[in-house]
Design a protein around this motif. Structure first.
Motif, PDB file in Angstrom:
ATOM      1  N   TYR A   1       0.867  -1.171   0.000  1.00  0.00           N
ATOM      2  CA  TYR A   1       0.000   0.000   0.000  1.00  0.00           C
ATOM      3  C   TYR A   1       0.908   1.226   0.000  1.00  0.00           C
ATOM      4  N   CYS A   2       0.711   2.117  -0.953  1.00  0.00           N
ATOM      5  CA  CYS A   2       1.570   3.294  -1.023  1.00  0.00           C
ATOM      6  C   CYS A   2       0.708   4.553  -1.050  1.00  0.00           C
ATOM      7  N   PHE A   3       1.042   5.481  -0.170  1.00  0.00           N
ATOM      8  CA  PHE A   3       0.322   6.744  -0.082  1.00  0.00           C
ATOM      9  C   PHE A   3       1.278   7.873  -0.426  1.00  0.00           C
ATOM     10  N   TYR A   4       0.856   8.681  -1.382  1.00  0.00           N
ATOM     11  CA  TYR A   4       1.775   9.666  -1.946  1.00  0.00           C
ATOM     12  C   TYR A   4       1.617  11.048  -1.324  1.00  0.00           C
ATOM     13  N   LEU A   5       2.753  11.709  -1.201  1.00  0.00           N
ATOM     14  CA  LEU A   5       2.821  13.049  -0.641  1.00  0.00           C
ATOM     15  C   LEU A   5       2.916  14.068  -1.767  1.00  0.00           C
ATOM     16  N   PRO A   6       2.352  15.250  -1.582  1.00  0.00           N
ATOM     17  CA  PRO A   6       2.514  16.294  -2.595  1.00  0.00           C
ATOM     18  C   PRO A   6       3.972  16.731  -2.671  1.00  0.00           C
ATOM     19  N   ASP A   7       4.411  17.047  -3.869  1.00  0.00           N
ATOM     20  CA  ASP A   7       5.794  17.482  -4.077  1.00  0.00           C
ATOM     21  C   ASP A   7       5.870  18.966  -3.770  1.00  0.00           C
ATOM     22  N   THR A   8       5.909  19.285  -2.480  1.00  0.00           N
ATOM     23  CA  THR A   8       5.815  20.686  -2.043  1.00  0.00           C
ATOM     24  C   THR A   8       7.151  21.313  -1.712  1.00  0.00           C
ATOM     25  N   GLU A   9       8.196  20.511  -1.609  1.00  0.00           N
ATOM     26  CA  GLU A   9       9.502  21.048  -1.251  1.00  0.00           C
ATOM     27  C   GLU A   9      10.247  21.478  -2.513  1.00  0.00           C
ATOM     28  N   GLY A  10      10.737  22.722  -2.525  1.00  0.00           N
ATOM     29  CA  GLY A  10      11.503  23.203  -3.664  1.00  0.00           C
ATOM     30  C   GLY A  10      12.902  22.615  -3.667  1.00  0.00           C
ATOM     31  N   GLU A  11      13.673  22.977  -4.660  1.00  0.00           N
ATOM     32  CA  GLU A  11      15.040  22.475  -4.748  1.00  0.00           C
ATOM     33  C   GLU A  11      15.872  22.948  -3.562  1.00  0.00           C
ATOM     34  N   LEU A  12      15.599  24.180  -3.098  1.00  0.00           N
ATOM     35  CA  LEU A  12      16.282  24.679  -1.917  1.00  0.00           C
ATOM     36  C   LEU A  12      15.355  24.465  -0.737  1.00  0.00           C
ATOM     37  N   ARG A  13      15.617  23.434   0.055  1.00  0.00           N
ATOM     38  CA  ARG A  13      14.746  23.091   1.177  1.00  0.00           C
ATOM     39  C   ARG A  13      15.284  23.713   2.453  1.00  0.00           C
ATOM     40  N   LEU A  14      14.530  24.651   3.009  1.00  0.00           N
ATOM     41  CA  LEU A  14      14.934  25.271   4.268  1.00  0.00           C
ATOM     42  C   LEU A  14      14.427  24.408   5.414  1.00  0.00           C
ATOM     43  N   GLY A  15      14.870  23.151   5.426  1.00  0.00           N
ATOM     44  CA  GLY A  15      14.371  22.186   6.388  1.00  0.00           C
ATOM     45  C   GLY A  15      13.144  21.498   5.811  1.00  0.00           C
ATOM     46  N   ALA A  16      12.882  20.277   6.254  1.00  0.00           N
ATOM     47  CA  ALA A  16      11.731  19.514   5.758  1.00  0.00           C
ATOM     48  C   ALA A  16      10.488  19.966   6.511  1.00  0.00           C
ATOM     49  N   ILE A  17       9.836  20.995   6.004  1.00  0.00           N
ATOM     50  CA  ILE A  17       8.676  21.567   6.690  1.00  0.00           C
ATOM     51  C   ILE A  17       7.375  21.044   6.097  1.00  0.00           C
ATOM     52  N   SER A  18       7.109  21.371   4.837  1.00  0.00           N
ATOM     53  CA  SER A  18       5.866  20.925   4.203  1.00  0.00           C
ATOM     54  C   SER A  18       5.778  19.407   4.157  1.00  0.00           C
ATOM     55  N   SER A  19       6.892  18.763   3.843  1.00  0.00           N
ATOM     56  CA  SER A  19       6.890  17.301   3.737  1.00  0.00           C
ATOM     57  C   SER A  19       6.595  16.654   5.090  1.00  0.00           C
ATOM     58  N   ARG A  20       7.083  17.274   6.171  1.00  0.00           N
ATOM     59  CA  ARG A  20       6.805  16.726   7.503  1.00  0.00           C
ATOM     60  C   ARG A  20       5.328  16.821   7.834  1.00  0.00           C
ATOM     61  N   TYR A  21       4.711  17.960   7.529  1.00  0.00           N
ATOM     62  CA  TYR A  21       3.278  18.109   7.787  1.00  0.00           C
ATOM     63  C   TYR A  21       2.468  17.109   6.963  1.00  0.00           C
ATOM     64  N   ALA A  22       2.887  16.866   5.729  1.00  0.00           N
ATOM     65  CA  ALA A  22       2.168  15.910   4.878  1.00  0.00           C
ATOM     66  C   ALA A  22       2.264  14.501   5.456  1.00  0.00           C
ATOM     67  N   GLN A  23       3.450  14.124   5.919  1.00  0.00           N
ATOM     68  CA  GLN A  23       3.628  12.800   6.506  1.00  0.00           C
ATOM     69  C   GLN A  23       2.853  12.669   7.808  1.00  0.00           C
ATOM     70  N   LEU A  24       2.846  13.717   8.611  1.00  0.00           N
ATOM     71  CA  LEU A  24       2.099  13.684   9.866  1.00  0.00           C
ATOM     72  C   LEU A  24       0.599  13.583   9.617  1.00  0.00           C
ATOM     73  N   PHE A  25       0.121  14.234   8.564  1.00  0.00           N
ATOM     74  CA  PHE A  25      -1.296  14.153   8.212  1.00  0.00           C
ATOM     75  C   PHE A  25      -1.689  12.701   7.955  1.00  0.00           C
ATOM     76  N   LEU A  26      -0.864  11.983   7.201  1.00  0.00           N
ATOM     77  CA  LEU A  26      -1.159  10.587   6.903  1.00  0.00           C
ATOM     78  C   LEU A  26      -0.996   9.698   8.126  1.00  0.00           C
ATOM     79  N   SER A  27       0.062   9.913   8.905  1.00  0.00           N
ATOM     80  CA  SER A  27       0.267   9.069  10.084  1.00  0.00           C
ATOM     81  C   SER A  27      -0.850   9.271  11.102  1.00  0.00           C
ATOM     82  N   ASP A  28      -1.335  10.501  11.249  1.00  0.00           N
ATOM     83  CA  ASP A  28      -2.457  10.760  12.157  1.00  0.00           C
ATOM     84  C   ASP A  28      -3.732  10.109  11.629  1.00  0.00           C
ATOM     85  N   LEU A  29      -3.872  10.063  10.321  1.00  0.00           N
ATOM     86  CA  LEU A  29      -5.028   9.409   9.725  1.00  0.00           C
ATOM     87  C   LEU A  29      -5.014   7.908  10.019  1.00  0.00           C
ATOM     88  N   PHE A  30      -3.835   7.283   9.911  1.00  0.00           N
ATOM     89  CA  PHE A  30      -3.698   5.865  10.266  1.00  0.00           C
ATOM     90  C   PHE A  30      -4.103   5.655  11.726  1.00  0.00           C
TER      91      PHE A  30
END
Length: 207
Positions: A151-180
């Motif tokens: 089972y694979c759940f995909y995250l939006p590609d919200t991080e630009g090439e210059l990532r000032l820390g994993a911010i958007s990607s962390r929120y996306a992952q937390l959204f899915l983990s909280d859903l589980f």
């Protein structure tokens, strides 16, 4: 205190001249957009199947390194509080060692934004080899990790090439983990509520 005057924000990108208020606005906008995109990308038929497998799992293994490890640890703490056996090791080598012991009655939830983190993919491959179920949370549909998942759940590609820390990607992952997690609490809500109250009570004893 009086709030700063509203300012129109049209970009999520932080500028060196931004005030703290504008930075906060941009962060709020970014989190909202990330959550909405994450919601839109969910395959709910697949999610239903994954939750059924999670509910039946004897042990839930959680895998992730770097910023993804934060999401794995957060989910482990929630699962333990509702009496769900959950295994997470901050050390990537120990995640690999733990993978040796899984079997077909277990399931692994694997967090990796890129889907190419070597340690994470190696652990996922071992769980799959052992017959355990594998749930992946990643942005890349054709990544190494996605090909290892049941089972694979995909995250939006919200991080630009210059990532000032994993911010958007962390929120996306937390959204899915909280859903589980929330889906798991529904299986026996009365018992789940009892576990949460009991764990809250024992922690309050330390105060």
């Amino acid at each position: 205190k009086t709030a700063p005057a509203p300012q129109t924000v049209n970009s999520y990108l932080i500028d060196a001249k931004d005030s703290l208020y504008v930075i906060a606005q941009k962060l709020k906008l970014s989190i909202r957009s990330t959550t909405e995109q994450s919601m839109d990308m969910i395959d709910f038929a697949m999610l239903t199947s994954a939750i059924t497998r999670l509910r039946a799992a004897k042990t839930i293994y959680l895998i992730g390194v770097g910023a993804s490890a934060i999401c794995a640890l957060d989910l482990q703490e929630k699962l333990i509080r509702i009496n769900r056996p959950a295994v997470f090791h901050p050390d990537a080598h120990m995640q690999l060692c733990a993978a040796v012991s899984s079997n077909k009655s277990d399931i692994a939830i694997v967090f990796s934004y890129s889907g190419e983190t070597k340690e994470v993919c190696h652990a996922a491959a071992r769980h799959r080899e052992n017959g355990a179920g594998v749930i992946g949370v990643t942005k890349a549909a054709n990544s190494t990790l996605s090909k290892l998942c049941d089972y694979c759940f995909y995250l939006p590609d919200t991080e630009g090439e210059l990532r000032l820390g994993a911010i958007s990607s962390r929120y996306a992952q937390l959204f899915l983990s909280d859903l589980f997690y929330l889906a798991l609490t529904q299986e026996n809500f009365t018992q789940t509520e009892r576990y949460i109250l009991q764990t809250k009570k024992i922690i309050q004893f330390l105060k």
